[in-house]
Design a protein around this motif. Structure first.
Motif, PDB file in Angstrom:
ATOM      1  N   LEU A 168       0.819  -1.213   0.000  1.00  0.00           N
ATOM      2  CA  LEU A 168       0.000   0.000   0.000  1.00  0.00           C
ATOM      3  C   LEU A 168       0.853   1.263   0.000  1.00  0.00           C
ATOM      4  N   GLU A 169       0.229   2.356  -0.378  1.00  0.00           N
ATOM      5  CA  GLU A 169       0.850   3.675  -0.406  1.00  0.00           C
ATOM      6  C   GLU A 169      -0.082   4.640   0.317  1.00  0.00           C
ATOM      7  N   PRO A 170       0.408   5.801   0.716  1.00  0.00           N
ATOM      8  CA  PRO A 170      -0.445   6.728   1.473  1.00  0.00           C
ATOM      9  C   PRO A 170      -1.772   7.034   0.787  1.00  0.00           C
ATOM     10  N   HIS A 171      -1.752   7.193  -0.540  1.00  0.00           N
ATOM     11  CA  HIS A 171      -2.988   7.567  -1.232  1.00  0.00           C
ATOM     12  C   HIS A 171      -3.885   6.367  -1.530  1.00  0.00           C
ATOM     13  N   LEU A 193      -7.240   1.835   8.169  1.00  0.00           N
ATOM     14  CA  LEU A 193      -6.074   0.961   8.252  1.00  0.00           C
ATOM     15  C   LEU A 193      -4.786   1.730   8.520  1.00  0.00           C
ATOM     16  N   ASP A 194      -4.877   3.037   8.702  1.00  0.00           N
ATOM     17  CA  ASP A 194      -3.672   3.840   8.926  1.00  0.00           C
ATOM     18  C   ASP A 194      -2.881   3.350  10.134  1.00  0.00           C
ATOM     19  N   MET A 195      -3.551   3.217  11.265  1.00  0.00           N
ATOM     20  CA  MET A 195      -2.857   2.808  12.482  1.00  0.00           C
ATOM     21  C   MET A 195      -2.301   1.394  12.340  1.00  0.00           C
ATOM     22  N   LEU A 196      -3.097   0.483  11.780  1.00  0.00           N
ATOM     23  CA  LEU A 196      -2.660  -0.895  11.615  1.00  0.00           C
ATOM     24  C   LEU A 196      -1.449  -0.977  10.689  1.00  0.00           C
ATOM     25  N   SER A 197      -1.477  -0.167   9.629  1.00  0.00           N
ATOM     26  CA  SER A 197      -0.364  -0.151   8.684  1.00  0.00           C
ATOM     27  C   SER A 197       0.916   0.374   9.328  1.00  0.00           C
ATOM     28  N   ASN A 198       0.806   1.505  10.020  1.00  0.00           N
ATOM     29  CA  ASN A 198       1.987   2.068  10.688  1.00  0.00           C
ATOM     30  C   ASN A 198       2.500   1.145  11.781  1.00  0.00           C
ATOM     31  N   GLN A 199       1.586   0.487  12.445  1.00  0.00           N
ATOM     32  CA  GLN A 199       1.954  -0.453  13.499  1.00  0.00           C
ATOM     33  C   GLN A 199       2.762  -1.612  12.926  1.00  0.00           C
ATOM     34  N   LEU A 200       2.313  -2.158  11.803  1.00  0.00           N
ATOM     35  CA  LEU A 200       3.013  -3.276  11.191  1.00  0.00           C
ATOM     36  C   LEU A 200       4.388  -2.858  10.686  1.00  0.00           C
ATOM     37  N   LEU A 207       6.994  -3.009   3.248  1.00  0.00           N
ATOM     38  CA  LEU A 207       6.538  -3.779   2.084  1.00  0.00           C
ATOM     39  C   LEU A 207       5.408  -4.722   2.494  1.00  0.00           C
ATOM     40  N   HIS A 208       4.257  -4.141   2.763  1.00  0.00           N
ATOM     41  CA  HIS A 208       3.110  -4.934   3.198  1.00  0.00           C
ATOM     42  C   HIS A 208       1.824  -4.263   2.735  1.00  0.00           C
ATOM     43  N   ASP A 209       0.703  -4.958   2.928  1.00  0.00           N
ATOM     44  CA  ASP A 209      -0.603  -4.435   2.534  1.00  0.00           C
ATOM     45  C   ASP A 209      -1.431  -3.992   3.735  1.00  0.00           C
TER      46      ASP A 209
END
Length: 340
Positions: A227-230, A236-243, A251-253
């Motif tokens: 994923l990318e910011p846009h 999923l912002d928090m989950l993405s930053n957490q991962l 390099l994750h979704d």
């Protein structure tokens, strides 16, 4: 540039860009969706599935898998769906999404090690011919061990807090509180929840891959995303930053990394793993997020930013159309007899 056009034309891979001949496929799809799903009543990819049936005559049967249920429970539900597919007298393929990939891999392993009738379900004339893994969590997820470590810390903190409170409450109140907590932890719902989420943990993944068996001639297609910011849903912002923070890699979704979301085991090496690696066709990494197969299902968490960026309006056909077409191109999926 004519020279460049001639070079491209002579490349044999360019022939792969030509669409398949029109016609219906003699093929059925069995879907198993993620850890949160409504099973048979689910609507994931329903528009793409409807287009596929209209254009290619491919019937799709949704396995009645449950939310946060164990991979053994869900494998039994997939078996029920497959038995219904075999009655159609067509070969079938498995399409798994997220934890649904682990469920389908477990189903295949159960059938191979099962009774002769169960083995016939996947090896017979109307048996399994191909697999499709969408953002596979069959190798677990970093969210699993990270959450486990946090839970252990939380339990320690709660224990220290409650020890201090012992001097302010009666023995009867403390005993009642402990009984209530034990009842909750021992409840059927909580145990089912644990069974459904343990597949994300490394030890559970290793245990599964150690015992699993899979057919050596079944091609596996995969879709992986970064994923990318846009393209990231706001929810999923928090989950993405957490991962990203937990793993040290972006390099994750948002839920699984690209090096984990493949069609073979990564953290356990054995003969079966080598078989699956040899049949893993791979696939280009796509610029998308883990929830790309969803749309109406996540409407209640969609925000104005999501609608402005149209993060859930990405192409849905890519999740199943190329899978069917590439297997038909190489003869894995046959064309249906028009007369029948």
């Amino acid at each position: 540039d004519k020279k460049e056009l001639e070079y491209i034309k002579n490349d044999p891979l360019v022939r792969m860009l030509i669409g398949n001949d029109p016609g219906h496929y003699n093929f059925t799809i069995i879907t198993a969706m993620g850890v949160i799903t409504e099973g048979k009543q689910g609507t994931e990819l329903h528009t793409a599935i409807a287009r596929l049936e209209k254009e290619r005559g491919v019937v799709t049967i949704r396995a009645d898998t449950g939310t946060a249920r164990s991979i053994d429970y869900n494998a039994n539900k997939i078996e029920e769906a497959v038995n219904a597919a075999v009655e159609l007298k067509r070969p079938y393929g498995l399409v798994g999404y997220s934890q649904g990939c682990a469920n389908e891999m477990n189903f295949e392993a159960m059938m191979i090690s099962g009774t002769p009738d169960q083995q016939k379900v996947i090896t017979g004339e109307y048996g399994l011919v191909c697999r499709q893994l969408l953002f596979s969590a069959a190798n677990g997820s970093m969210h699993g061990p990270a959450t486990e470590a946090k839970v252990h810390q939380l339990i320690t903190m709660i224990e220290e807090f409650l020890k201090y409170q012992q001097g302010y409450f009666s023995r009867a109140f403390i005993s009642t509180t402990i009984d209530v907590l034990n009842s909750g932890l021992d409840s059927s719902a909580f145990q089912k929840f644990l069974g459904g989420t343990k597949s994300f943990l490394p030890y559970a993944s290793r245990t599964f891959w150690r015992e699993a068996q899979h057919l050596p001639h079944i091609p596996t297609c995969v879709i992986r995303g970064v994923l990318e910011p846009h393209t990231t849903p706001e929810s999923l912002d928090m989950l993405s930053n957490q991962l990203t923070k937990q793993s040290g890699s972006a390099l994750h979704d948002s839920q699984v990394h690209v090096y984990d979301a493949v069609g073979h085991p990564i953290y356990f090496k054995n003969r079966n793993g080598r078989i699956l690696k040899s049949t893993d066709m791979g696939g280009a990494i796509q610029r998308t997020h883990h929830w790309s197969p969803l749309c109406e299902e996540v409407e209640y968490v969609s925000t104005d930013r999501d609608r402005e960026h149209r993060v859930f309006d990405c192409a849905k056909d890519r999740h199943i159309f190329p899978f069917c077409d590439v297997n038909a191109r190489f003869g894995i999926i046959k064309y249906a007899d028009v007369e029948n």
